[in-house]
Write a protein that holds these residues in place. Structure first.
Motif, PDB file in Angstrom:
ATOM      1  N   ALA A  60      -0.978 -12.444   8.837  1.00  0.00           N
ATOM      2  CA  ALA A  60       0.271 -12.117   8.127  1.00  0.00           C
ATOM      3  C   ALA A  60       0.005 -11.280   6.880  1.00  0.00           C
ATOM      4  CB  ALA A  60       1.033 -13.396   7.778  1.00  0.00           C
ATOM      5  N   LEU A  61      -0.676 -10.159   7.081  1.00  0.00           N
ATOM      6  CA  LEU A  61      -1.066  -9.293   5.976  1.00  0.00           C
ATOM      7  C   LEU A  61      -0.268  -8.003   5.994  1.00  0.00           C
ATOM      8  CD1 LEU A  61      -4.943  -9.620   6.430  1.00  0.00           C
ATOM      9  CD2 LEU A  61      -3.506 -10.940   4.860  1.00  0.00           C
ATOM     10  N   SER A  62      -0.164  -7.357   4.855  1.00  0.00           N
ATOM     11  CA  SER A  62       0.329  -5.982   4.780  1.00  0.00           C
ATOM     12  C   SER A  62      -0.808  -5.112   4.268  1.00  0.00           C
ATOM     13  CB  SER A  62       1.543  -5.879   3.859  1.00  0.00           C
ATOM     14  OG  SER A  62       1.233  -6.324   2.556  1.00  0.00           O
TER      15      SER A  62
ATOM     16  N   VAL B 105     -10.704  -3.179   4.205  1.00  0.00           N
ATOM     17  CA  VAL B 105      -9.299  -2.798   4.075  1.00  0.00           C
ATOM     18  C   VAL B 105      -8.674  -3.590   2.928  1.00  0.00           C
ATOM     19  CG1 VAL B 105      -7.087  -2.550   5.272  1.00  0.00           C
ATOM     20  CG2 VAL B 105      -9.235  -2.423   6.568  1.00  0.00           C
ATOM     21  N   LEU B 106      -8.027  -2.882   2.011  1.00  0.00           N
ATOM     22  CA  LEU B 106      -7.305  -3.553   0.930  1.00  0.00           C
ATOM     23  C   LEU B 106      -5.943  -3.976   1.468  1.00  0.00           C
ATOM     24  CD1 LEU B 106      -8.133  -1.229  -2.103  1.00  0.00           C
ATOM     25  CD2 LEU B 106      -9.487  -3.083  -1.087  1.00  0.00           C
ATOM     26  N   VAL B 107      -5.640  -5.274   1.331  1.00  0.00           N
ATOM     27  CA  VAL B 107      -4.421  -5.842   1.925  1.00  0.00           C
ATOM     28  C   VAL B 107      -3.731  -6.739   0.909  1.00  0.00           C
ATOM     29  CG1 VAL B 107      -5.370  -5.768   4.264  1.00  0.00           C
ATOM     30  CG2 VAL B 107      -5.662  -7.838   2.863  1.00  0.00           C
ATOM     31  N   ARG B 108      -2.508  -7.153   1.284  1.00  0.00           N
ATOM     32  CA  ARG B 108      -1.802  -8.196   0.532  1.00  0.00           C
ATOM     33  C   ARG B 108      -1.413  -9.305   1.497  1.00  0.00           C
ATOM     34  NH1 ARG B 108      -0.864  -7.572  -4.730  1.00  0.00           N
ATOM     35  NH2 ARG B 108      -1.300  -5.498  -5.581  1.00  0.00           N
ATOM     36  N   ARG B 109      -1.512 -10.528   1.010  1.00  0.00           N
ATOM     37  CA  ARG B 109      -1.141 -11.687   1.809  1.00  0.00           C
ATOM     38  C   ARG B 109       0.369 -11.866   1.783  1.00  0.00           C
ATOM     39  NH1 ARG B 109      -5.015 -16.236  -0.520  1.00  0.00           N
ATOM     40  NH2 ARG B 109      -4.709 -17.244   1.504  1.00  0.00           N
ATOM     41  N   SER B 110       0.856 -12.815   2.524  1.00  0.00           N
ATOM     42  CA  SER B 110       2.307 -13.007   2.646  1.00  0.00           C
ATOM     43  C   SER B 110       2.962 -13.362   1.321  1.00  0.00           C
ATOM     44  CB  SER B 110       2.610 -14.090   3.686  1.00  0.00           C
ATOM     45  OG  SER B 110       1.967 -15.310   3.330  1.00  0.00           O
ATOM     46  N   ASP B 111       2.192 -13.946   0.387  1.00  0.00           N
ATOM     47  CA  ASP B 111       2.750 -14.274  -0.931  1.00  0.00           C
ATOM     48  C   ASP B 111       2.619 -13.129  -1.926  1.00  0.00           C
ATOM     49  OD1 ASP B 111       0.058 -14.237  -1.485  1.00  0.00           O
ATOM     50  OD2 ASP B 111      -0.083 -16.325  -2.128  1.00  0.00           O
ATOM     51  N   GLY B 112       2.123 -11.975  -1.451  1.00  0.00           N
ATOM     52  CA  GLY B 112       1.986 -10.804  -2.303  1.00  0.00           C
ATOM     53  C   GLY B 112       0.666 -10.693  -3.029  1.00  0.00           C
TER      54      GLY B 112
ATOM     55  N   LEU C  47     -11.304 -16.602   1.348  1.00  0.00           N
ATOM     56  CA  LEU C  47      -9.961 -17.113   1.111  1.00  0.00           C
ATOM     57  C   LEU C  47      -9.504 -18.046   2.223  1.00  0.00           C
ATOM     58  CD1 LEU C  47      -8.171 -13.913  -0.220  1.00  0.00           C
ATOM     59  CD2 LEU C  47      -9.208 -15.772  -1.528  1.00  0.00           C
ATOM     60  N   GLU C  48      -8.541 -18.890   1.912  1.00  0.00           N
ATOM     61  CA  GLU C  48      -7.935 -19.761   2.901  1.00  0.00           C
ATOM     62  C   GLU C  48      -7.396 -18.909   4.039  1.00  0.00           C
ATOM     63  OE1 GLU C  48      -4.307 -23.040   3.268  1.00  0.00           O
ATOM     64  OE2 GLU C  48      -4.718 -22.033   1.372  1.00  0.00           O
ATOM     65  N   GLY C  49      -7.719 -19.288   5.249  1.00  0.00           N
ATOM     66  CA  GLY C  49      -7.331 -18.472   6.406  1.00  0.00           C
ATOM     67  C   GLY C  49      -8.496 -17.663   6.924  1.00  0.00           C
TER      68      GLY C  49
END
Length: 305
Positions: free
Chosen positions: A38-40, A55-62, A95-97
């Motif tokens: 669930a990444l962007s 890859v630089l990403v953001r998690r679902s919580d931003g 990280l968690e996940g």
């Protein structure tokens, strides 16, 4: 996600068996990982590494994170296990996940704490870089977990020793004497190792990045269990191209061995021995894959010691 893999990664994988196949499947692997976690996606990190896609990403919580895709030959399971064991002490946090990524994305996927990819210890003046690099490395030297499956220094260098012998083109090969020296040193060093700790395995200045949680944190381990001098040996030859260009390069290298050994309480002769072995091994590997300039630098460096 459509993207062009970083040129440095493409060049490095071209030197490995199965590298091109992994590259062909990389877009689909990235899509699966992004969906499963669930990444962007923000962007692919360039120049990135030589053995993985970053890859630089953001998690679902931003919150920011780094998604790392690693070929199987680069032992991603070992990297995951080491990062989990260090638990953020001296190294990027898993990280968690990330620990569960294997179930939905494949065992070559890690989700990591975001560090500053543009600021490494290598950007510091040389003396400061050595100091900060050594301090970071010290934090990583811990007892391995019970029942670990990490490769040992003896196992890894055994494979490398076989490849070094095979790389010689005959009795007249100018590198033969250095190989004999390196293999002799390896045999002596393995006879009585002073400790068996978890090591980074491929530590260098460029693998220590700036962070918010701590000023400097290590990334990209290829963990191995053995003595500290083996790990520190790779740091001795950092910026080898600068050393080669210096009229006092040989003397500077010997002073570097002395300084690093004293600062981390490592036996100087053991550090010198592993530095020779690792430089010769890397030099012959560079020669084998068609990087003659790097090979010449590394073999000349080894001869200084």
């Amino acid at each position: 996600m459509a993207f062009e893999p970083p040129p440095r990664l493409v060049r490095a994988l071209a030197e490995t068996t199965g590298g091109e196949d992994w590259l062909r499947g990389l877009p689909q692997a990235l899509d699966r990982a992004v969906e499963a976690l669930a990444l962007s996606v923000e962007r692919v990190q360039v120049p990135g590494g030589r053995s993985s896609l970053v890859v630089l990403v953001r998690r679902s919580d931003g919150s920011p994170a780094v998604l790392k895709l690693i070929p199987r030959r680069s032992r991603p399971a070992g990297e995951r296990a080491a990062l989990a064991h260090w638990h953020g002490l001296g190294a990027a946090q898993l990280l968690e996940g990330g620990a569960d990524a294997q179930a939905g994305t494949g065992d070559g996927v890690l989700l990591l704490e975001r560090l500053n990819p543009d600021v490494s210890v290598r950007t510091l003046p040389e003396a400061k870089a050595l100091l900060e690099g050594a301090a970071t490395l010290r934090r990583l030297w811990v007892e391995p977990p019970s029942g670990h499956v990490f490769e040992t220094v003896e196992e890894r260098t055994g494979r490398q020793a076989d490849a070094m012998r095979a790389a010689l083109v005959g009795p007249g090969d100018e590198a033969a004497a250095l190989v004999d020296t390196a293999l002799g040193l390896r045999a002596e060093l393995l006879a009585d190792p002073p400790e068996r700790l978890l090591l980074h395995g491929t530590f260098r200045q460029s693998k220590v990045l700036g962070g918010e949680r701590m000023p400097w944190l290590a990334v990209g381990p290829d963990p191995v269990v053995g003595e500290c001098a083996f790990d520190l040996a790779r740091l001795v030859r950092d910026r080898v191209e600068d050393l080669i260009a210096m009229p006092s390069g040989a003397a500077t290298t010997r002073r570097r061995v002395k300084r690093l050994a004293e600062s981390l309480e490592v036996d100087r002769e053991r550090l010198r021995g592993w530095t020779v072995f690792r430089a010769v091994e890397s030099g012959l590997r560079a020669r084998r894959v068609g990087r003659p300039r790097d090979a010449d630098w590394l073999l000349e460096f080894a001869a200084w010691l």
